[in-house]
Scaffold this active site. Structure first.
Site, PDB file in Angstrom:
ATOM      1  N   GLN A 149       1.869  10.104   2.056  1.00 20.95           N
ATOM      2  CA  GLN A 149       0.599   9.582   1.529  1.00 20.95           C
ATOM      3  C   GLN A 149      -0.448   9.596   2.624  1.00 20.95           C
ATOM      4  O   GLN A 149      -0.123   9.471   3.806  1.00 20.95           O
ATOM      5  CB  GLN A 149       0.790   8.201   0.911  1.00 20.95           C
ATOM      6  CG  GLN A 149       1.475   7.160   1.782  1.00 20.95           C
ATOM      7  CD  GLN A 149       0.556   6.519   2.800  1.00 20.95           C
ATOM      8  OE1 GLN A 149      -0.653   6.672   2.729  1.00 20.95           O
ATOM      9  NE2 GLN A 149       1.142   5.811   3.746  1.00 20.95           N
ATOM     10  N   GLU A 153       2.685   1.268  -7.428  1.00 24.76           N
ATOM     11  CA  GLU A 153       3.369   1.094  -6.153  1.00 24.76           C
ATOM     12  C   GLU A 153       3.774  -0.364  -5.965  1.00 24.76           C
ATOM     13  O   GLU A 153       4.871  -0.668  -5.524  1.00 24.76           O
ATOM     14  CB  GLU A 153       2.434   1.551  -5.030  1.00 24.76           C
ATOM     15  CG  GLU A 153       3.053   1.447  -3.642  1.00 24.76           C
ATOM     16  CD  GLU A 153       2.111   1.908  -2.536  1.00 24.76           C
ATOM     17  OE1 GLU A 153       0.915   2.096  -2.806  1.00 24.76           O
ATOM     18  OE2 GLU A 153       2.588   2.060  -1.407  1.00 24.76           O
ATOM     19  N   GLU A 157      -2.375 -10.233   2.423  1.00 26.28           N
ATOM     20  CA  GLU A 157      -3.614 -11.024   2.346  1.00 26.28           C
ATOM     21  C   GLU A 157      -4.475 -10.526   1.185  1.00 26.28           C
ATOM     22  O   GLU A 157      -5.038 -11.323   0.431  1.00 26.28           O
ATOM     23  CB  GLU A 157      -4.398 -10.934   3.666  1.00 26.28           C
ATOM     24  CG  GLU A 157      -3.797 -11.748   4.800  1.00 26.28           C
ATOM     25  CD  GLU A 157      -2.458 -11.200   5.288  1.00 26.28           C
ATOM     26  OE1 GLU A 157      -2.255  -9.980   5.234  1.00 26.28           O
ATOM     27  OE2 GLU A 157      -1.610 -12.010   5.703  1.00 26.28           O
TER      28      GLU A 157
END
Lengths: 323, 391
Positions: free
Chosen positions: B125, B256, B373
């Site tokens: 990726q 994902e 986060e």
């Protein structure tokens, strides 16, 4: 494989939730804690009429059960509204009595529990009986397996949760069974407690989200700060991963699954309580604020019907996923 | 509520188990993050593909078995319980393939998917850039129109598997009028930085590509920097409409984080191995709670996934709740590996063991696929309804 509640199960939860919202539980809880059970018993009868206690009793005893999935759905709502009283204990007593070899005691005692006319508490010797002062049926289970109908109780002791009134049952009384299988009833006690704790945690999260959206400091809602958001996100993660354990345990009634659900739901609710207290600030630390009714219950539920350590022990003795 | 699999699903489980029993290498393969190990894992992919076990959820025409999500979950349970090797094709199989099934052309699927299934083409990726990490939309690598295709220039980084992979996929800014976020902030009415991005596939050995492997914590080249200088990409390697790359990529990243990147089977197997290690090592009472929590966490993740799969099967779309998933498994994974190393005592310090390799791998979990986060911001804003604020 279809691990989803049905439309009927959701509707049951919704209607119970609406009834409890309308019942203004905070004032009922505060009365109950003071020993004034009038409003609480009236609410109890309505919960009985809604069919909740029938879920644990077989048809032979005027119940509709056993329906553990419906039971956890209902107990999640009871926890969400912090309904006071020996709810888990009444279910446990029902399972205990209907599991005796002799159907006599169950025929005599269970139908009134199913309708909500009576309440029950259960204690193993040496343990506290919840709300022994008001329960109609007080069951005491001694170490040798004898089940007795306790004639009375000792003084009421205060719990950290002001809605919970702790009593020690008198040891004598009518013998209902000389040898009592308790393991199955304990599963139901843990399962109902887990569901109740999940509901307590969900309510704490909802209330805290509402609070941080409207509480303004530095000119903005405190809910816009990442330090606040991330604590609430963690509470959400913990509760959303406890939920499938509770539902899964209701499907399998496997002791390791039930213990896992109990410890996880109670720990998620307790972690959410800590977050709720911190994010409310000083107002959350007062008995006057209704948040306290949920905060203190989250603490109490952790240790009833199986401490975190006992539950983890059961999980480990279950042998894992491929045993 | 029903947690039982159909007899046909159980038959599928038995078939998968028998095949794995007969084929899983007795000795673990060398590390995936070495040249030899990468090659060995590629060979293993070919062995899986030869008997149609590489991509069970794909349609048969691309080498799959048309398995529904529950069968895929069963396969994964068996796969990891058998101690089978890590999947070198994971990036392509779990990120690019779902994108091609949704947004690709028939021609692209026919060309790209079969060699992906056999491990002949391994994909990396290419999302992050040196100045575009969590704020991915601020990326500045460019795709410029040319005869019959595009020319890519810029720098990508943290490109997993790129050190040894064949091809890569990622986002490029194809419309210079839609500047990255930093520049757009200066404008009165800034265009969204999410516009004007194009999703492209490119060859890592094409002229103009320089791959510089980066050693992860243990020094192994698990990822790489990619320097792109006027790299030609034909039009046939654009996925979806030019300029629509952000929307297309977001559907990929939801996959994902969601159901398919980390299956419960992986963690159930890890938890069982941890519990076995704890028993072998004398049931240290100080580690007891952590071992129990590993078993509980795997069961929670399995049941959470069954619930999500049931909703998905009933036609619901899984949206921001995939962020719950990502936070859970990434932190869970680290806790399991840490507990194992602690139980191993002094041996736990050793590099190149199965546990230490898994530990190093797990440490990246809270960082990639959108940092935790960012996931917590998504949970707070989209699931709990809290107001947006400064990141």
């Amino acid at each position: 494989m279809r691990f989803l509640l049905t439309t009927e199960q959701r509707a049951f939860a919704d209607s119970l939730g609406s009834m409890l919202t309308a019942a203004d539980t905070p004032s009922v809880i505060r009365d109950w804690g003071r020993g004034d059970h009038v409003a609480g018993r009236a609410l109890w009868r309505r919960i009985g009429q809604a069919g909740l206690f029938a879920l644990a009793a077989p048809e032979a005893y005027e119940g509709v059960g056993p329906l553990p999935v419906e039971l956890v759905v209902a107990f999640t709502e009871l926890g969400r509204h912090a309904v006071p009283g020996p709810l888990v204990e009444t279910v446990t007593a029902t399972v205990l009595l209907t599991g005796l070899d002799d159907p006599g005691p169950a025929k005599r005692l269970v139908p009134a529990l199913v309708t909500g006319e009576s309440t029950a508490t259960v204690a193993r010797s040496g343990s506290y009986a919840l709300d022994g002062d008001t329960a109609t049926t007080r069951l005491s289970l001694t170490a040798d397996g004898a089940l007795r109908l306790a004639p009375g109780h000792g003084p009421v002791r205060r719990s950290l949760d002001p809605a919970r009134r702790l009593t020690i049952l008198h040891p004598d009384g009518e013998l209902l069974a000389a040898s009592t299988p308790f393991a199955h009833a304990l599963l139901w006690a843990r399962l109902a407690t887990a569901a109740q704790a999940l509901g307590v945690g969900l309510a704490l999260l909802d209330r805290t989200v509402a609070y941080v959206r409207q509480r303004t400091q530095f000119g903005v809602p405190i809910g816009s700060f990442q330090a606040v958001k991330h604590r609430l996100a963690d509470a959400k993660v913990a509760l959303e991963f406890a939920r499938p354990l509770v539902l899964g345990a209701a499907v399998t009634l496997d002791p390791a699954d039930v213990a896992a659900a109990k410890v996880t739901a109670c720990e998620a609710a307790y972690a959410t309580a800590r977050t709720a207290l911190q994010l409310h600030g000083a107002i959350g630390y007062t008995a006057e604020h209704d948040l306290s009714l949920w905060l203190t219950k989250a603490r109490a539920l952790r240790t009833v019907w199986g401490t975190p350590g006992e539950c983890r022990e059961v999980v480990l003795s279950g042998g894992g996923h491929r045993s | 509520m029903d947690l039982t699999l159909s007899p046909a699903d159980e038959a599928f489980r038995a078939e998968a188990r028998a095949w794995l029993d007969a084929h899983v290498p007795a000795e673990p393969l060398p590390s995936l993050e070495t040249e030899d190990g990468f090659a060995a894992h590629r060979t293993w992919e070919a062995e899986l593909a030869a008997d149609r076990w590489a991509v069970v959820s794909w349609p048969e025409e691309y080498g799959g078995r048309g398995a529904d999500i529950f069968r895929w979950l069963v396969f994964e349970e068996e796969y990891y319980a058998a101690g089978a090797p890590g999947r070198v094709g994971q990036n392509g199989i779990s990120l690019l393939a779902p994108t091609l099934f949704t947004h690709g052309t028939q021609e692209q699927r026919a060309r790209v998917l079969p060699p992906m299934a056999t491990g002949e083409t391994v994909w990396a990726q290419a999302w992050s850039e040196p100045e575009a990490g969590s704020d991915l939309a601020s990326l500045t690598s460019r795709a410029v129109r040319t005869d019959g295709g595009w020319r890519l220039s810029g720098q990508k980084t943290w490109s997993s598997r790129a050190a040894f992979a064949d091809r890569a996929f990622g986002l490029f800014r194809s419309e210079p009028d839609t500047p990255p976020r930093s520049a757009s902030l200066a404008r009165a009415v800034p265009p969204s930085p999410h516009q004007g991005l194009t999703y492209l596939m490119f060859d890592l050995r094409a002229p103009g590509v320089t791959v510089r492997p980066i050693g992860r914590l243990d020094g192994r080249p698990a990822f790489a920097e990619l320097f792109l200088d006027e790299v030609f990409v034909p039009d046939e390697d654009v996925i979806g409409e030019p300029g629509q790359g952000w929307r297309i990529a977001m559907s990929t990243t939801a996959e994902e984080r969601g159901l398919t990147l980390r299956s419960p089977g992986r963690f159930m197997a890890a938890a069982d191995r941890l519990a076995a290690l704890w028993r072998e090592r004398g049931r240290d009472p100080l580690a007891r709670d952590r071992v129990a929590d590993a078993l509980i966490g795997a069961r929670a993740y399995q049941l959470f996934t069954y619930a999500a799969a049931s909703r998905s099967t009933a036609g619901e779309r899984l949206g921001p709740e995939s962020s719950l998933n990502k936070v859970f498994w990434s932190e869970y994974d680290i806790a399991v590996q840490e507990t194992a190393l602690d139980l191993l005592g002094e041996e736990g310090e050793q590099a190149d063991t199965d546990w230490s390799e898994s530990y190093v791998f797990s440490l990246a979990g809270p960082i990639y696929a959108g940092t935790n986060e960012i996931q917590r911001d998504i949970i707070a804003e989209r699931l709990l309804g809290l107001p947006k604020g400064r990141r």
